[in-house]
Design an enzyme around this catalytic site. Structure first.
Site, PDB file in Angstrom:
ATOM      1  N   SER A  46      41.266  21.399  42.703  1.00 44.38           N
ATOM      2  CA  SER A  46      40.820  22.781  42.606  1.00 44.38           C
ATOM      3  C   SER A  46      39.269  22.881  42.703  1.00 44.38           C
ATOM      4  CB  SER A  46      41.180  23.404  41.438  1.00 44.38           C
ATOM      5  OG  SER A  46      40.944  22.596  40.117  1.00 44.38           O
TER       6      SER A  46
ATOM      7  N   HIS B 203      47.209  24.863  44.618  1.00 45.98           N
ATOM      8  CA  HIS B 203      46.366  25.131  45.901  1.00 45.98           C
ATOM      9  C   HIS B 203      46.771  24.739  47.001  1.00 45.98           C
ATOM     10  CE1 HIS B 203      42.987  26.339  43.255  1.00 45.98           C
ATOM     11  NE2 HIS B 203      43.226  25.410  42.458  1.00 45.98           N
TER      12      HIS B 203
ATOM     13  N   LYS C 289      48.365  32.078  43.910  1.00 49.54           N
ATOM     14  CA  LYS C 289      47.156  31.815  44.746  1.00 49.54           C
ATOM     15  C   LYS C 289      47.580  32.186  46.171  1.00 49.54           C
ATOM     16  CE  LYS C 289      45.032  29.315  41.349  1.00 49.54           C
ATOM     17  NZ  LYS C 289      44.957  27.784  40.345  1.00 49.54           N
TER      18      LYS C 289
HETATM   19  C1  LIG Z   1      45.111  27.696  38.954  1.00 48.90           C
HETATM   20  C2  LIG Z   1      45.726  26.426  38.690  1.00 48.90           C
HETATM   21  C3  LIG Z   1      46.628  26.326  37.592  1.00 48.90           C
HETATM   22  C4  LIG Z   1      47.119  27.445  36.855  1.00 48.90           C
HETATM   23  O1  LIG Z   1      47.754  28.473  37.497  1.00 48.90           O
HETATM   24  P1  LIG Z   1      47.943  29.919  36.933  1.00 48.90           P
HETATM   25  O2  LIG Z   1      49.158  30.558  37.668  1.00 48.90           O
HETATM   26  O3  LIG Z   1      46.512  30.754  37.295  1.00 48.90           O
HETATM   27  O4  LIG Z   1      48.052  29.816  35.562  1.00 48.90           O
HETATM   28  C5  LIG Z   1      47.206  25.021  37.488  1.00 48.90           C
HETATM   29  N1  LIG Z   1      46.787  24.126  38.209  1.00 48.90           N
HETATM   30  C6  LIG Z   1      46.032  24.344  39.117  1.00 48.90           C
HETATM   31  C7  LIG Z   1      45.491  22.900  39.922  1.00 48.90           C
HETATM   32  C8  LIG Z   1      45.275  25.388  39.371  1.00 48.90           C
HETATM   33  O5  LIG Z   1      44.345  25.448  40.171  1.00 48.90           O
END
Ligand SMILES: *Cc1c(COP(=O)(O)O)cnc(C)c1O
Length: 400
Positions: A189, A217, A248
């Site tokens: 991320s 991602h 996302k």
């Molecule tokens: C954003 C993210 C999460 C968490 O997801 P949410 O739906 O925002 O709780 C988990 N793992 C990674 C790698 C992320 O970037």
């Protein structure tokens, strides 16, 4: 009107306020910026039109007319909330429809929706693993995986980032644990590089481990049709546990785990963050379902995202910025110190660009960076504008 607080209360708060002041003194205080209006390629900050380069809404689906309409329709058909957890009040048909579509995207038998990616990771890892088990976790894995590992009470071995030789040695050296799990981000991320899945699949098979990939991602944007990291490597069917988010690239909220029927049935019975929490709101499920259809209908969004990223990376490199090891549209512009990073972000904002300063503990000490991400909705002019702003800010801050 305020009343005087008893001394003990004042002291209690003094302690945490002191801690906050220490965080601020180290330039690590965080305060969300106010966005006035919707998320898009441009946003309004302090009344000014600003180029947005830090959203995870990679394809611009949060404000896609069909996605918003689907959210409205789901509310009309099912209501504003799900009413209870699914084991208490049942699965709504829109949840089932969503899970079927997600399993199809991932090429798995089935899938289960969670309230968020954080909940999916915490619930899945802590359900599968317990004391007497061992988890091998990449050192740059997302915080929700770190918390998940802790919560499981299993032994946790952190392997150096993407270092499959080191991991193999750990796997060989370990005494017999009951159950073993290798867990990794698919796309990291904060660095934008991709996990070495072919090697991880081989090791998981050779050492009889579960393999879990967090595709927060990658879902919707990496691999053919946005099917994720496993598909990117042609390894569909070889990753036991594929987690992904709806929050996302899919522009909604929530998450899922896709895998074999046995795994998913187990999670329904054992994942506490599925059992003891209210089901995904219908609007989120409806929006995500429509976003999955948009992925198929509008592949140009994904293509443009990757093109914009290439242009941005090439332009930033040629202007002397250090970009780390990104292989995707997540572009870390490495600055180093937290203070310098904040100054750079502030100067960029003055130049009409919002890119978030990422500081410890999200990244290691001395590795503060701007996490720059274009979306599939930005155009070439936006990219030119961004590069010009980076050029000016970089010079002013002495970064380039
Ligand atoms: C954003 C993210 C999460 C968490 O997801 P949410 O739906 O925002 O709780 C988990 N793992 C990674 C790698 C992320 O970037």
């Amino acid at each position: 009107m305020t009343t005087a607080r008893p001394d003990s209360v004042a002291e209690k708060y003094d302690a945490i306020i002191r801690e906050l002041e220490e965080i601020e003194a180290r330039d690590l205080l965080r305060k969300p910026r106010l966005i006035e209006g919707p998320i898009g390629p441009h946003v309004t900050i302090d009344g000014r039109d600003t180029l947005l380069l830090c959203t995870n809404d990679y394809l611009g689906l949060t404000n896609h007319p069909a996605v918003k309409r689907a959210a409205h329709e789901a509310i009309d058909s099912y209501g504003a909330g799900a009413g209870a957890s699914r084991l208490v009040a049942g699965t709504l048909s829109i949840h089932e429809e969503l899970e079927t579509a997600l399993a199809r995207l991932k090429g798995t038998e089935t899938a289960i929706a969670f309230g968020s990616g954080y909940l999916a990771n915490v619930g899945t890892v802590s359900a599968l693993m317990r004391r007497g088990d061992v988890i091998y976790s990449d050192e740059l894995n997302h915080a929700s995986i770190i918390d998940a590992c802790r919560l499981s009470r299993a032994t946790v071995r952190i392997f150096p980032h993407k270092d499959t030789h080191a991991l193999e040695k750990m796997l060989r050296d370990d005494p017999n644990f009951r159950r073993r799990l290798i867990v990794t981000d698919g796309v990291f991320s904060m660095d934008g590089d991709i996990a070495p899945l072919p090697e991880l699949v081989r090791l998981a098979s050779e050492f009889d481990c579960y393999l879990m990939v967090d595709d927060a991602h990658a879902t919707g944007v990496v691999g053919p049709q946005g099917r994720g990291t496993a598909a990117h490597f042609g390894l569909e069917g070889q990753v036991d546990i594929q987690m992904g988010t709806l929050s996302k690239a899919l522009g909604s909220y929530g998450a899922f785990v896709a895998g074999a029927r046995g795994l998913i049935d187990y999670l329904v019975n054992r994942a506490r963050s599925f059992i003891f929490t209210t089901a995904l709101p219908p609007a989120s499920a409806g929006a995500a379902l429509e976003a999955l259809r948009v992925l198929e209908r509008e592949p140009h969004r994904r293509e443009r995202l990757w093109k914009n990223a290439e242009m941005l990376k090439a332009g930033l490199r040629s202007r002397g910025f250090e970009l780390g090891m990104s292989e995707t549209f997540i572009i870390p512009v490495i600055i180093g110190g937290a203070r310098e990073c904040l100054a750079m972000a502030e100067t960029l904002l003055e130049n009409g660009v919002f890119a978030q300063a990422i500081r410890p503990p999200s990244v290691p000490e001395g590795a503060s960076r701007l996490r720059v991400v274009p979306t599939g909705e930005h155009n070439m002019d936006d990219m030119e504008f961004a590069l010009e702003a980076f050029n000016r800010a970089g010079k002013k801050c002495g970064v380039v």
